[in-house]
Scaffold this motif. Sequence first.
Motif, PDB file in Angstrom:
ATOM      1  N   SER A 166       0.805  -1.225   0.000  1.00 36.98           N
ATOM      2  CA  SER A 166       0.000   0.000   0.000  1.00 36.98           C
ATOM      3  C   SER A 166       0.838   1.276   0.000  1.00 36.98           C
ATOM      4  N   LYS A 167       2.149   1.122   0.242  1.00 33.86           N
ATOM      5  CA  LYS A 167       3.028   2.280   0.448  1.00 33.86           C
ATOM      6  C   LYS A 167       2.529   3.151   1.605  1.00 33.86           C
ATOM      7  N   GLY A 168       1.830   2.503   2.526  1.00 28.20           N
ATOM      8  CA  GLY A 168       1.377   3.191   3.728  1.00 28.20           C
ATOM      9  C   GLY A 168       2.502   3.303   4.730  1.00 28.20           C
ATOM     10  N   GLY A 169       2.156   3.676   5.946  1.00 22.07           N
ATOM     11  CA  GLY A 169       3.158   3.808   6.997  1.00 22.07           C
ATOM     12  C   GLY A 169       2.598   3.348   8.320  1.00 22.07           C
ATOM     13  N   ILE A 170       3.499   2.988   9.236  1.00 17.17           N
ATOM     14  CA  ILE A 170       3.100   2.492  10.547  1.00 17.17           C
ATOM     15  C   ILE A 170       3.918   3.189  11.625  1.00 17.17           C
ATOM     16  N   LEU A 171       3.226   3.650  12.659  1.00 16.30           N
ATOM     17  CA  LEU A 171       3.877   4.084  13.897  1.00 16.30           C
ATOM     18  C   LEU A 171       3.556   3.019  14.930  1.00 16.30           C
ATOM     19  N   LEU A 172       4.594   2.347  15.415  1.00 15.58           N
ATOM     20  CA  LEU A 172       4.420   1.162  16.255  1.00 15.58           C
ATOM     21  C   LEU A 172       5.207   1.307  17.546  1.00 15.58           C
ATOM     22  N   SER A 173       4.500   1.289  18.683  1.00 17.07           N
ATOM     23  CA  SER A 173       5.226   1.242  19.951  1.00 17.07           C
ATOM     24  C   SER A 173       5.399  -0.219  20.342  1.00 17.07           C
ATOM     25  N   ILE A 197      11.204  -5.596  11.720  1.00 18.82           N
ATOM     26  CA  ILE A 197      10.349  -4.877  10.766  1.00 18.82           C
ATOM     27  C   ILE A 197      10.553  -3.364  10.692  1.00 18.82           C
ATOM     28  N   ALA A 198      11.159  -2.748  11.687  1.00 20.64           N
ATOM     29  CA  ALA A 198      11.239  -1.280  11.687  1.00 20.64           C
ATOM     30  C   ALA A 198      12.213  -0.770  10.630  1.00 20.64           C
ATOM     31  N   SER A 199      11.846   0.342   9.984  1.00 23.28           N
ATOM     32  CA  SER A 199      12.776   1.031   9.088  1.00 23.28           C
ATOM     33  C   SER A 199      13.407   2.221   9.810  1.00 23.28           C
ATOM     34  N   HIS A 200      12.683   2.770  10.790  1.00 23.00           N
ATOM     35  CA  HIS A 200      13.156   3.901  11.586  1.00 23.00           C
ATOM     36  C   HIS A 200      12.873   3.615  13.061  1.00 23.00           C
ATOM     37  N   VAL A 201      13.678   4.192  13.942  1.00 22.88           N
ATOM     38  CA  VAL A 201      13.427   4.056  15.375  1.00 22.88           C
ATOM     39  C   VAL A 201      13.473   5.440  16.025  1.00 22.88           C
ATOM     40  N   GLU A 208      17.286   6.188  11.169  1.00 25.76           N
ATOM     41  CA  GLU A 208      16.985   4.994  10.385  1.00 25.76           C
ATOM     42  C   GLU A 208      17.657   3.800  11.049  1.00 25.76           C
ATOM     43  N   LYS A 209      16.924   2.693  11.124  1.00 22.28           N
ATOM     44  CA  LYS A 209      17.456   1.517  11.836  1.00 22.28           C
ATOM     45  C   LYS A 209      18.755   1.006  11.204  1.00 22.28           C
ATOM     46  N   ASP A 210      18.795   0.930   9.884  1.00 22.12           N
ATOM     47  CA  ASP A 210      19.998   0.411   9.222  1.00 22.12           C
ATOM     48  C   ASP A 210      21.218   1.267   9.544  1.00 22.12           C
ATOM     49  N   ASN A 211      21.015   2.578   9.662  1.00 22.09           N
ATOM     50  CA  ASN A 211      22.138   3.470   9.963  1.00 22.09           C
ATOM     51  C   ASN A 211      22.672   3.231  11.374  1.00 22.09           C
ATOM     52  N   ILE A 212      21.781   2.870  12.289  1.00 25.05           N
ATOM     53  CA  ILE A 212      22.223   2.558  13.656  1.00 25.05           C
ATOM     54  C   ILE A 212      23.174   1.372  13.631  1.00 25.05           C
ATOM     55  N   PHE A 213      22.797   0.326  12.906  1.00 26.41           N
ATOM     56  CA  PHE A 213      23.639  -0.868  12.874  1.00 26.41           C
ATOM     57  C   PHE A 213      24.912  -0.665  12.056  1.00 26.41           C
TER      58      PHE A 213
END
Length: 283
Positions: free
Chosen positions: A180-187, A197-201, A214-219
Motif C-alpha cells: 500500500s506504500k502506507g506507513g506504521i507508527l508502532l510502539s 520490521i522497523a525502518s526507523h526508530v 533509520e534503523k539500518d544506519n544505527i547498525f
Amino acid sequence: MPHLLEIKNVRKSFGHKVVLKDVTFNVPSGSIVAFIGDNGAGKSTTFKAILGLIAKDGGTVKIFGEENIDKHAKLKEKIGVVFDAMNLPAHLTIKQLNKVFEKLFKSWDQAHFYRLVHAFSLPTDLKVNKLSRGMSMKLSVAVALSHNAKLLILDEATGGLDPSSREELLDELKNFVSTSKGGILLSSHIMSDVEKIASHVVFIKDGEILLNEEKDNIFESYAIVDIDEKQLTLLDKDIVVAKRTSGSYFNVLISDKQALPKGIPAKTISMEEVSVLLTRSEK
C-alpha cells in the motif's frame, strides 16, 4: 508527497508535570517507525495527541498534510488504530463486527478481513469479551488492516502474543507497507520485533526524544564502547549520543564508530542494548 504523519515540537503538561517536551518526528510513506521508551516515557500521551484525544499545549501534528483531521472524514477513515486496551464492542461476535464495520467504513474490505481472521485463527462465532488478550489484539489489527488505511498507529500490538503469532502479525504489517506504500507508527517493548520490521526508530525518555534515526544506519554507524574516564575525554562530544556509568567505567553510545580514537574498540550492538543504554542514560 508529504510525510503521512508529521509531529513538530509537540508539548504537553498535566498540571506542573511536563509530559512531552518538543517531541518531533515523522512517519514517511513506506516506513515502519518504532516508537520506543519505558512505561511513562510519553508514548501513549504522544499517540493521544496525534489522534486529538487530548489537547496539545503547543506544536503541530499533521496527518496526510492536514492539521485538523476531525474536519476531514474521508482522511480519518485512512487511519487504523490499535491501542493496548481492547476497544471493540464486547458483546458482538466477529461475524457481527464485520456487519457493523461494513456500515461504518465506506472502504471496508470484507474478503480481506475474513482472510486475516482465518490467518490469525480467530473464532468467528465467539463474542469479543470471550477472546484471549492475544486474540483480541490480532482482531484489532485485522480491523485496522481492512478499511484501506494508509497510516496505522499501533500501541503494543504484539503484546500478549506467542512467538509464532507475533511473526505472523509482523509479516502482515510488512505486507501492508510494501503493497500500500502506507506507513506504521508502532510502539513496542519487544526489541526483536523492532529489529525485524522497523525502518526507523524513535527513542523517547521523560517526554524527550533521545534518538530519531533509520534503523539500518544505527547498525552500520553506531557503536557502544566501554571506556574509562580518561578515554571518555578523548571522544568527540558530537558523536556521543548517550552514556551511563557502570562502576569505574562508562557505557557510551556513539553515532560514528569510524570517528573513534585508536585503541578504543567498538562492540557489535543489538537494538536491545541500544534501548537499555538510552533509557538508563545520564543527563
